[in-house]
Design an enzyme around this catalytic site. Structure first.
Site, short mmCIF file in Angstrom:
data_model
loop_
_atom_site.label_atom_id
_atom_site.label_comp_id
_atom_site.label_asym_id
_atom_site.label_seq_id
_atom_site.Cartn_x
_atom_site.Cartn_y
_atom_site.Cartn_z
N GLU A 296 16.21 0.22 17.37
CA GLU A 296 15.90 1.55 18.51
C GLU A 296 15.14 1.20 19.23
O GLU A 296 14.63 2.24 19.43
CB GLU A 296 15.38 2.26 16.65
CG GLU A 296 13.69 1.61 16.51
CD GLU A 296 13.27 1.91 15.02
OE1 GLU A 296 12.34 1.71 15.05
OE2 GLU A 296 13.86 2.41 14.79
N ARG B 15 0.79 -1.22 -0.27
CA ARG B 15 -0.12 0.43 -0.05
C ARG B 15 1.12 1.42 0.32
O ARG B 15 0.89 1.98 -1.03
CB ARG B 15 -1.54 0.02 1.12
CG ARG B 15 -1.76 -0.82 1.27
CD ARG B 15 -2.69 -1.79 2.41
NE ARG B 15 -3.44 -0.42 2.75
CZ ARG B 15 -2.93 -0.06 4.49
NH1 ARG B 15 -1.76 0.10 4.16
NH2 ARG B 15 -3.65 1.43 4.50
N ILE B 16 2.11 1.45 0.81
CA ILE B 16 2.68 2.47 1.31
C ILE B 16 3.42 2.76 -0.48
O ILE B 16 3.96 3.85 -1.37
CB ILE B 16 3.48 2.33 2.29
CG1 ILE B 16 3.28 2.64 3.33
CG2 ILE B 16 4.66 3.86 2.33
CD1 ILE B 16 3.18 2.08 4.73
N ARG C 15 11.35 -0.30 8.05
CA ARG C 15 11.98 -1.16 9.32
C ARG C 15 13.42 -1.22 9.18
O ARG C 15 14.37 -1.28 8.09
CB ARG C 15 11.20 -3.01 9.49
CG ARG C 15 10.38 -2.78 10.02
CD ARG C 15 10.23 -2.26 11.20
NE ARG C 15 8.52 -2.50 11.14
CZ ARG C 15 7.62 -1.73 11.38
NH1 ARG C 15 7.58 -0.18 10.93
NH2 ARG C 15 6.60 -1.75 12.11
N ALA D 84 9.47 -2.84 2.26
CA ALA D 84 9.35 -4.23 2.84
C ALA D 84 8.88 -4.08 4.26
O ALA D 84 9.54 -3.84 4.65
CB ALA D 84 10.45 -4.65 2.34
N PRO D 85 8.63 -5.52 4.38
CA PRO D 85 8.86 -5.48 5.73
C PRO D 85 10.30 -6.97 6.21
O PRO D 85 10.24 -7.15 5.54
CB PRO D 85 7.30 -6.41 5.62
CG PRO D 85 7.14 -8.03 4.61
CD PRO D 85 7.97 -6.44 2.94
N ASP E 146 14.17 6.91 8.47
CA ASP E 146 13.38 6.97 9.65
C ASP E 146 13.37 5.61 10.76
O ASP E 146 12.65 5.82 11.81
CB ASP E 146 12.16 7.73 9.35
CG ASP E 146 11.27 7.97 9.96
OD1 ASP E 146 11.16 8.48 11.08
OD2 ASP E 146 9.54 6.99 10.36
N HIS F 244 11.35 7.47 13.64
CA HIS F 244 10.47 6.28 13.46
C HIS F 244 9.74 6.77 13.17
O HIS F 244 7.95 7.12 14.26
CB HIS F 244 10.10 5.72 14.32
CG HIS F 244 9.46 4.34 13.89
ND1 HIS F 244 9.71 3.22 13.88
CD2 HIS F 244 8.67 4.54 13.20
CE1 HIS F 244 8.92 2.25 13.39
NE2 HIS F 244 8.24 2.44 12.66
#
Length: 331
Positions: A265, A157-158, A236, A207-208, A260, A297
């Site tokens: 983190e 989607r992004i 990520r 990507a995840p 980001d 983030h």
């Protein structure tokens, strides 16, 4: 009437999330126990009697899941798109259902473009120089996005929304994803990962994080890229091998980075760490480069996204209570 259930909400932020939680738990007749604390095995007792637990990106490993299970937890929802911080294998073994809360893609897509432009226009150096009252131009000349070939890794989607937005800049756009989609194909050319690495001036990651994608940007991947490539990551932190990135910045292989998210983190971001010694050498190094932009983030953080994350985390719980299909459940 639906039986009243109690939700245990960890890491609740009073200044933005609480009003939405009160609105939606009230709408669905749910009660709520809240804390600003991060969930730990020690404070799992706060969830006693709550079948439903609501968290953010803090790690939910086996010891924590076991502690919550002992308190009666049978469902955990994370107020985030990503759920790689939850040990899904342990959750399945314990019989704890897991859900996430995807939000609209516009906020992250817009922020990605912000980081792209900041890198291309040397914004870190500009700000440092301006704050030091040095108003000279030498060394600050930028590049125009319209002249770039942009590689987009991940067209969910992004990534797909970003590709659509990039049409307004006139840049050439390449895309890579295991499962191409028709919407992204309207504005981007799907290519192999090797071709994307070789031909892109700027690469952005959407990507995840999983076993296949962790450290996908490593020494070997960087070697295939153009000298001076710009890397942007709003996905990520685990997607980029930080050691390889630092080496690429030192050698000039990487001409700039907009990050980001970074590795390791979770114990830093969203906490006030002023006056503390931060044991994160890589972050300190990244912040020292004039051609790197690091933010904590924040890409998701808009009013619309915060409301959506709270609302849908509650709606998923309601669906589970009522035995309905839950579109947010991941296991």
């Amino acid at each position: 009437m639906m039986k009243q259930e109690c939700i245990m909400v960890y890491n609740l932020r009073d200044f933005d999330e609480r009003p939405y939680f009160e609105e939606y738990t009230g709408e669905y007749g749910l009660s709520m126990v809240t804390t600003a604390e991060t969930p730990t095995p020690e404070n799992a007792t706060l969830a006693q009697g709550c079948r439903y637990v609501n968290i953010i990106t803090t790690p939910a490993d086996r010891p924590l899941l076991e502690a919550l299970y002992q308190q009666g937890t049978r469902y955990i929802v994370t107020r985030t798109i990503g759920y790689d911080h939850i040990d899904l294998d342990a959750a399945k073994e314990l019989g704890i259902r897991v859900a996430n809360t995807p939000y609209g893609p516009d906020g992250v897509a817009e922020y990605t473009i912000l980081l792209m432009l900041m890198c291309l226009r040397n914004m870190t150096s500009i700000r440092h120089r301006y704050l030091g009252q040095d108003f000279t131009l030498k060394g600050l000349i930028g590049r125009e996005l319209s002249q770039m070939t942009v590689g987009v890794i991940g067209t969910g989607r992004i990534g797909t929304r970003l590709i659509s937005m990039l049409t307004g800049f006139g840049c050439r756009t390449l895309a890579y994803a295991p499962h191409p989609n028709a919407e992204a194909k309207k504005h981007a050319e799907y290519v192999s990962l090797e071709t994307l690495y070789r031909e892109s001036d700027l690469i952005t990651l959407h990507a995840p994080a999983n076993a296949e994608t962790t450290h996908m940007i490593n020494e070997d991947a960087l070697a295939q890229m153009k000298n001076g490539v710009i890397l942007v990551n709003t996905g990520r932190g685990a997607l980029i091998d930080t050691a390889a990135l630092l080496h690429g910045l030192d050698t000039g292989k990487v001409g700039g980075a907009g990050l980001d998210v970074i590795e390791e983190e979770s114990d830093l971001y969203y906490y006030d760490r002023r006056e503390e010694l931060l044991h994160h050498r890589d972050m300190a190094l990244l912040n020292s480069y004039p051609n790197v932009v690091v933010t904590h983030h924040m890409a998701f953080y808009t009013r619309q996204c915060v409301e959506t994350m709270v609302r849908d985390s509650v709606r998923g719980i309601v669906a589970d209570i009522q035995g309905l299909k839950n579109p947010w459940r991941v296991c």
